[in-house]
Design a protein around this motif. Structure first.
Motif, mmCIF file in Angstrom:
data_model
loop_
_atom_site.group_PDB
_atom_site.id
_atom_site.type_symbol
_atom_site.label_atom_id
_atom_site.label_comp_id
_atom_site.label_asym_id
_atom_site.label_seq_id
_atom_site.Cartn_x
_atom_site.Cartn_y
_atom_site.Cartn_z
ATOM 1 N N ASN A 183 4.709 11.699 -15.998
ATOM 2 C CA ASN A 183 3.640 10.927 -16.236
ATOM 3 C C ASN A 183 3.663 11.356 -17.544
ATOM 4 N N SER A 184 4.368 12.136 -18.321
ATOM 5 C CA SER A 184 4.481 12.331 -19.798
ATOM 6 C C SER A 184 4.906 11.063 -20.538
ATOM 7 N N LEU A 185 5.804 10.340 -19.723
ATOM 8 C CA LEU A 185 6.027 8.782 -20.184
ATOM 9 C C LEU A 185 5.464 7.658 -19.620
ATOM 10 N N HIS A 186 4.352 8.163 -18.743
ATOM 11 C CA HIS A 186 3.561 7.094 -18.366
ATOM 12 C C HIS A 186 4.178 6.229 -17.308
ATOM 13 N N ILE A 187 5.269 6.831 -16.474
ATOM 14 C CA ILE A 187 6.191 6.145 -15.551
ATOM 15 C C ILE A 187 5.274 6.170 -14.449
ATOM 16 N N LYS A 188 5.244 4.798 -13.808
ATOM 17 C CA LYS A 188 4.394 4.718 -12.773
ATOM 18 C C LYS A 188 4.961 4.373 -11.225
ATOM 19 N N LEU A 189 6.188 4.574 -11.057
ATOM 20 C CA LEU A 189 6.816 4.403 -9.858
ATOM 21 C C LEU A 189 7.864 5.399 -9.508
ATOM 22 N N LEU A 190 7.668 6.216 -8.393
ATOM 23 C CA LEU A 190 8.577 7.091 -8.003
ATOM 24 C C LEU A 190 8.860 6.842 -6.742
ATOM 25 N N LEU A 191 10.205 7.080 -6.274
ATOM 26 C CA LEU A 191 10.831 6.930 -5.081
ATOM 27 C C LEU A 191 11.368 8.271 -4.649
ATOM 28 N N ALA A 192 11.245 8.461 -3.423
ATOM 29 C CA ALA A 192 11.743 9.853 -2.950
ATOM 30 C C ALA A 192 12.482 9.958 -1.554
ATOM 31 N N ALA A 204 -0.747 12.516 -8.608
ATOM 32 C CA ALA A 204 -0.283 11.057 -8.608
ATOM 33 C C ALA A 204 -1.569 10.209 -8.646
ATOM 34 N N LYS A 205 -2.565 10.483 -7.783
ATOM 35 C CA LYS A 205 -3.462 9.570 -7.873
ATOM 36 C C LYS A 205 -4.350 9.437 -9.053
ATOM 37 N N GLU A 208 -2.417 7.273 -11.514
ATOM 38 C CA GLU A 208 -2.152 6.178 -10.974
ATOM 39 C C GLU A 208 -0.710 5.957 -10.909
ATOM 40 N N ILE A 209 -0.062 6.834 -10.182
ATOM 41 C CA ILE A 209 1.399 6.752 -9.906
ATOM 42 C C ILE A 209 1.600 6.448 -8.641
ATOM 43 N N THR A 210 2.573 5.321 -8.134
ATOM 44 C CA THR A 210 2.887 5.115 -7.067
ATOM 45 C C THR A 210 4.070 5.761 -6.673
ATOM 46 N N VAL A 211 3.870 6.580 -5.216
ATOM 47 C CA VAL A 211 4.862 7.443 -4.738
ATOM 48 C C VAL A 211 5.288 6.860 -3.475
ATOM 49 N N VAL A 212 6.380 6.723 -3.233
ATOM 50 C CA VAL A 212 7.203 6.207 -1.932
ATOM 51 C C VAL A 212 8.080 7.327 -1.329
ATOM 52 N N GLY A 213 7.914 7.750 -0.077
ATOM 53 C CA GLY A 213 8.672 8.793 0.141
ATOM 54 C C GLY A 213 9.152 8.561 1.532
ATOM 55 N N PHE A 214 10.019 9.443 2.162
ATOM 56 C CA PHE A 214 10.789 9.449 3.381
ATOM 57 C C PHE A 214 11.519 8.122 3.557
ATOM 58 N N ILE A 215 12.167 7.750 2.601
ATOM 59 C CA ILE A 215 12.856 6.484 2.756
ATOM 60 C C ILE A 215 14.318 6.513 3.660
ATOM 61 N N LYS A 216 14.167 5.722 4.529
ATOM 62 C CA LYS A 216 15.393 5.878 5.563
ATOM 63 C C LYS A 216 16.029 4.292 5.694
ATOM 64 N N CYS A 224 0.595 6.979 -1.998
ATOM 65 C CA CYS A 224 -0.352 6.587 -2.943
ATOM 66 C C CYS A 224 0.157 5.331 -3.951
ATOM 67 N N GLY A 225 -0.840 4.575 -4.448
ATOM 68 C CA GLY A 225 -0.415 3.658 -5.490
ATOM 69 C C GLY A 225 0.282 2.302 -4.782
ATOM 70 N N GLU A 226 -0.255 2.011 -3.611
ATOM 71 C CA GLU A 226 0.254 0.687 -2.686
ATOM 72 C C GLU A 226 0.108 -0.523 -3.483
ATOM 73 N N LYS A 227 -0.665 -0.684 -4.514
ATOM 74 C CA LYS A 227 -0.697 -1.842 -5.255
ATOM 75 C C LYS A 227 0.640 -2.370 -5.880
#
Length: 232
Positions: A183-192, A204-205, A208-216, A224-227
Motif C-alpha cells: 500500500n506504500s505504492l498504492h498497489i491494489k491487487l495481490l495474488l497469493a 486490506a479492506k 481497498e486492496i484486492t486480495v486473492v489467495g489459495f490459487i490452485k 476482499c476487493g472483489e470489484k
C-alpha cells in the motif's frame, strides 16, 4: 557476493532406515543498516538484489530514496552505510483500479509458480513476482516474505516505474505488514498461493486492496476487493 546455495551432509529417515544424504540449503546474510553513521536496523536476506531490498525498505520506512550506499563486509554479512534523500510526490504510483478475468489470475499464477529455481532446489525461500498488464516484469526470491515484497517495491522505486495494471504475486501467507508494504505504492491487487491473516484482511479492506489467495489449478478465493475480479 556469497553463493546463493550450499551443499551439506545430512541424514534422512525413510521407510524405517537412516541414510546419509546431500542436501542443498539456502545461504543467507544479515544487512546492518546505518543512517548518518548510526545503526538503525537489520535485514535478513539472500545475497542478491540487495540494492532493491534496501531501496524498498527505505521507501517503506521513511518515504525517501537511497542516493547511494557503502558496503563493508562483517562476520554475518554487511554493514550498509546509507546516503538518503527526499523523494518528490508519489502520486505517479497511484494505481488505476481495473478488472481482471479469472483466466488472467490463473495465467499469471501458473507462470509465477514455475519461476523459482531456488525453491525447487532448497524449499527455503519465499517468492514474489511483479506483473504489468498481464506479463511478468521481474521475479524475486528471499528467505523473508517481507524482504521478497520489499524487493518489488525497491524495483519500482529505482526504475521509476508506473503502470496502470500492476499485480503482485506472492507464495507466502499475507499479514498486515505485507499489506502495508504494497500500500506504500498504492498497489491494489495481490495474488497469493496461501491465505491471509485477519489483521492483514482488515488492513486490506481499509486500503481497498484486492486480495486473492489459495490459487490452485481450478480455483481461487477472493478475500476482499472483489470489484477488481470480473465475475460475469
Amino acid at each position: 557476493m556469497s553463493k546463493l546455495t550450499k551443499e551439506i551432509n545430512a541424514i534422512v529417515y525413510k521407510n524405517g532406515l537412516f541414510s546419509p544424504i546431500i542436501e542443498t540449503v539456502i545461504c543467507d546474510i544479515r544487512l546492518d543498516l546505518y543512517i548518518d553513521n548510526k545503526y538503525y536496523s537489520s535485514l535478513y536476506t539472500i545475497p542478491n538484489n540487495i540494492d532493491f531490498l534496501i531501496a524498498g525498505y527505505i521507501f517503506f520506512k521513511f518515504r525517501k530514496v537511497v542516493k547511494g550506499f557503502l558496503l563493508k563486509e562483517n562476520r554475518y554479512g554487511f554493514d550498509v552505510y546509507l546516503n538518503l534523500e527526499n523523494i518528490g510526490p508519489i502520486d505517479i504510483f497511484q494505481q488505476v483500479p481495473s478488472q481482471i478475468e479469472a483466466n488472467s489470475v490463473f495465467n499469471s499464477y501458473f507462470d509465477f509458480d514455475n519461476s523459482s529455481s531456488l525453491f525447487k532446489k532448497t524449499a527455503g525461500v519465499h517468492n514474489t513476482g511483479l506483473y504489468i498488464s498481464g506479463r511478468r516484469e521481474i521475479f524475486f526470491e528471499d528467505i523473508s516474505r517481507q524482504s521478497a515484497i520489499l524487493k518489488i517495491i525497491g524495483y519500482l522505486i529505482v526504475n521509476n516505474l508506473h503502470k496502470e495494471e500492476i499485480i503482485i504475486l506472492t507464495s507466502s501467507r499475507i499479514n498486515s505488514e505485507i499489506i502495508n508494504i504494497i500500500n506504500s505504492l498504492h498497489i491494489k491487487l495481490l495474488l497469493a498461493r496461501a491465505t491471509i491473516s485477519y489483521s492483514g484482511l482488515e488492513e486490506a479492506k481499509k486500503a481497498e486492496i484486492t486480495v486473492v489467495g489459495f490459487i490452485k489449478r481450478d480455483r481461487f478465493t477472493i478475500f476482499c476487493g472483489e470489484k477488481r475480479i470480473k465475475m460475469s
